[in-house]
Design a protein around this motif. Structure first.
Motif, short mmCIF file in Angstrom:
data_model
loop_
_atom_site.label_atom_id
_atom_site.label_comp_id
_atom_site.label_asym_id
_atom_site.label_seq_id
_atom_site.Cartn_x
_atom_site.Cartn_y
_atom_site.Cartn_z
N ILE A 35 0.83 -1.21 0.00
CA ILE A 35 0.00 0.00 0.00
C ILE A 35 0.86 1.25 0.00
O ILE A 35 0.62 2.19 -0.76
CB ILE A 35 -0.95 -0.01 1.22
CG1 ILE A 35 -1.99 -1.13 1.06
CG2 ILE A 35 -1.62 1.34 1.41
CD1 ILE A 35 -2.80 -1.39 2.31
N ILE A 36 1.89 1.28 0.84
CA ILE A 36 2.79 2.44 0.90
C ILE A 36 3.51 2.63 -0.42
O ILE A 36 3.66 3.75 -0.91
CB ILE A 36 3.78 2.28 2.07
CG1 ILE A 36 3.02 2.35 3.40
CG2 ILE A 36 4.88 3.33 2.02
CD1 ILE A 36 3.82 1.88 4.59
N THR A 37 3.95 1.54 -1.04
CA THR A 37 4.65 1.63 -2.33
C THR A 37 3.73 2.20 -3.40
O THR A 37 4.16 3.05 -4.19
CB THR A 37 5.16 0.24 -2.74
OG1 THR A 37 6.05 -0.24 -1.73
CG2 THR A 37 5.89 0.29 -4.07
N VAL A 38 2.48 1.78 -3.43
CA VAL A 38 1.54 2.30 -4.43
C VAL A 38 1.28 3.78 -4.20
O VAL A 38 1.26 4.58 -5.15
CB VAL A 38 0.23 1.49 -4.40
CG1 VAL A 38 -0.86 2.17 -5.20
CG2 VAL A 38 0.46 0.08 -4.91
N ILE A 39 1.09 4.19 -2.95
CA ILE A 39 0.86 5.60 -2.64
C ILE A 39 2.05 6.45 -3.05
O ILE A 39 1.90 7.52 -3.65
CB ILE A 39 0.53 5.78 -1.15
CG1 ILE A 39 -0.84 5.17 -0.85
CG2 ILE A 39 0.56 7.26 -0.75
CD1 ILE A 39 -1.17 5.10 0.63
N ILE A 40 3.26 5.99 -2.76
CA ILE A 40 4.46 6.73 -3.13
C ILE A 40 4.57 6.81 -4.65
O ILE A 40 4.91 7.86 -5.20
CB ILE A 40 5.72 6.09 -2.51
CG1 ILE A 40 5.72 6.32 -1.00
CG2 ILE A 40 6.99 6.66 -3.12
CD1 ILE A 40 6.79 5.57 -0.26
#
Length: 74
Positions: free
Chosen positions: A17-22
Motif C-alpha cells: 500500500i505504501i509503495t503504491v501511494i508513493i
C-alpha cells in the motif's frame, strides 16, 4: 509461529500500500523518494501500532457501538 506469519503478512500488505501511494505521488526526477528500507519500517510501524492492546480495545468499542439516530441516513 502462526502469529509471526500473520504479522509478516500484514507488513507485506502495508508495504505494498505504501509503495503504491508513493508511486502515485512521485515525480519523474525521483520516482521513489523513499527507500525500500524506510517503506518497510513504516509498514512495520503501522502493524505494531494497530496491534497495540489499547488500539485494539478502541477498535472493538467502535465496532460494537451503534450510531445515533441523527447519524443514520434516511
Amino acid at each position: 509461529m502462526n502469529s509471526i506469519l500473520r504479522h509478516f503478512g500484514q507488513v507485506l500488505i502495508w508495504f505494498g500500500i505504501i509503495t503504491v501511494i508513493i508511486a502515485m505521488y512521485a515525480d519523474q526526477i525521483s520516482p521513489f523518494p523513499v527507500s525500500i528500507w524506510h517503506r518497510f519500517l513504516i509498514a512495520a510501524g503501522i502493524v505494531v501500532f494497530i496491534n497495540l492492546p489499547w488500539v485494539k480495545a478502541i477498535g472493538r468499542i467502535y465496532l460494537r457501538t451503534s450510531p445515533d439516530d441523527g447519524d443514520l441516513d434516511d
